[in-house]
Design a protein around this motif. Sequence first.
Motif, PDB file in Angstrom:
ATOM      1  N   SER A 172     -10.083  12.680  -8.205  1.00  0.00           N
ATOM      2  CA  SER A 172      -9.758  11.029  -8.771  1.00  0.00           C
ATOM      3  C   SER A 172      -8.035  11.071  -9.105  1.00  0.00           C
ATOM      4  O   SER A 172      -7.573  11.926  -9.199  1.00  0.00           O
ATOM      5  N   CYS A 173      -7.943   9.952  -9.211  1.00  0.00           N
ATOM      6  CA  CYS A 173      -6.408   9.542  -9.292  1.00  0.00           C
ATOM      7  C   CYS A 173      -6.546   8.218 -10.357  1.00  0.00           C
ATOM      8  O   CYS A 173      -6.830   7.320 -10.097  1.00  0.00           O
ATOM      9  N   ALA A 174      -5.723   8.473 -11.287  1.00  0.00           N
ATOM     10  CA  ALA A 174      -5.542   7.517 -12.488  1.00  0.00           C
ATOM     11  C   ALA A 174      -4.177   6.859 -12.259  1.00  0.00           C
ATOM     12  O   ALA A 174      -2.993   7.605 -12.397  1.00  0.00           O
ATOM     13  N   ALA A 175      -4.033   5.328 -12.150  1.00  0.00           N
ATOM     14  CA  ALA A 175      -2.794   4.893 -12.075  1.00  0.00           C
ATOM     15  C   ALA A 175      -2.576   3.984 -13.203  1.00  0.00           C
ATOM     16  O   ALA A 175      -3.457   3.424 -13.919  1.00  0.00           O
ATOM     17  N   SER A 176      -1.406   3.888 -13.718  1.00  0.00           N
ATOM     18  CA  SER A 176      -0.860   3.405 -14.837  1.00  0.00           C
ATOM     19  C   SER A 176       0.457   2.492 -14.733  1.00  0.00           C
ATOM     20  O   SER A 176       1.084   2.786 -13.580  1.00  0.00           O
ATOM     21  N   GLY A 177       0.796   1.615 -15.361  1.00  0.00           N
ATOM     22  CA  GLY A 177       2.023   1.125 -15.228  1.00  0.00           C
ATOM     23  C   GLY A 177       1.913  -0.224 -14.745  1.00  0.00           C
ATOM     24  O   GLY A 177       0.786  -1.067 -14.880  1.00  0.00           O
ATOM     25  N   TYR A 178       2.781  -0.760 -13.703  1.00  0.00           N
ATOM     26  CA  TYR A 178       2.752  -2.294 -13.152  1.00  0.00           C
ATOM     27  C   TYR A 178       1.490  -1.998 -11.582  1.00  0.00           C
ATOM     28  O   TYR A 178       1.925  -2.370 -10.811  1.00  0.00           O
ATOM     29  N   THR A 179       0.213  -1.786 -12.159  1.00  0.00           N
ATOM     30  CA  THR A 179      -0.972  -1.616 -11.191  1.00  0.00           C
ATOM     31  C   THR A 179      -1.131  -3.149 -10.413  1.00  0.00           C
ATOM     32  O   THR A 179      -1.703  -2.878  -9.159  1.00  0.00           O
ATOM     33  N   GLY A 180      -0.838  -4.057 -10.978  1.00  0.00           N
ATOM     34  CA  GLY A 180      -1.022  -5.351 -10.541  1.00  0.00           C
ATOM     35  C   GLY A 180      -0.270  -5.492  -9.073  1.00  0.00           C
ATOM     36  O   GLY A 180      -0.807  -6.480  -8.436  1.00  0.00           O
ATOM     37  N   SER A 181       0.715  -4.815  -8.950  1.00  0.00           N
ATOM     38  CA  SER A 181       1.474  -4.843  -7.650  1.00  0.00           C
ATOM     39  C   SER A 181       0.984  -4.161  -6.552  1.00  0.00           C
ATOM     40  O   SER A 181       1.433  -4.330  -5.389  1.00  0.00           O
ATOM     41  N   ILE A 182      -0.111  -3.400  -7.046  1.00  0.00           N
ATOM     42  CA  ILE A 182      -0.520  -2.225  -5.925  1.00  0.00           C
ATOM     43  C   ILE A 182      -1.441  -3.254  -4.715  1.00  0.00           C
ATOM     44  O   ILE A 182      -2.453  -3.824  -5.091  1.00  0.00           O
ATOM     45  N   TYR A 183      -1.130  -2.852  -3.609  1.00  0.00           N
ATOM     46  CA  TYR A 183      -2.110  -3.397  -2.570  1.00  0.00           C
ATOM     47  C   TYR A 183      -2.872  -2.668  -1.551  1.00  0.00           C
ATOM     48  O   TYR A 183      -3.625  -2.712  -0.793  1.00  0.00           O
TER      49      TYR A 183
END
Length: 128
Positions: free
Chosen positions: A21-32
């Motif tokens: 698993s990988c948890a992303a945080s921060g400005y995740t709205g920019s991830i494509y």
Amino acid sequence: QVQLVESGGGSVQAGGSLSLSCAASGYTGSIYCMGWFRQAPGKKREGVAAIGRDGSTTYADSVKGRFTISKDNSMTTLYLRMNSLKPEDTAMYYCAADANRPNSYCWTTWADGIYGFWGQGTQVTVSS
């Protein structure tokens, strides 16, 4: 900025399964696009699988039919289900993400390994 934290690595016998698993945080709205990479000792880092925001996926030939990449709808959690593991799958596995590009860049940035954000890695060891 985006922060990525992997979990779920470990040791397993050949033929067994593991899930990462990988948890992303921060400005995740920019991830494509998000993906998994791995690097074995003495070898180059290689792409394992990638997934776009629309859910489309791609896999390295060496893992097709054995590994499955998935994500949640918000691109904040990435998964890798690994079945039928082989000793040659032993490596440090890294979660990575790229941001602020058109969706069409997903596969080329994965293939070139030029994602902008990387996790610290989690070790997967497969014994024969």
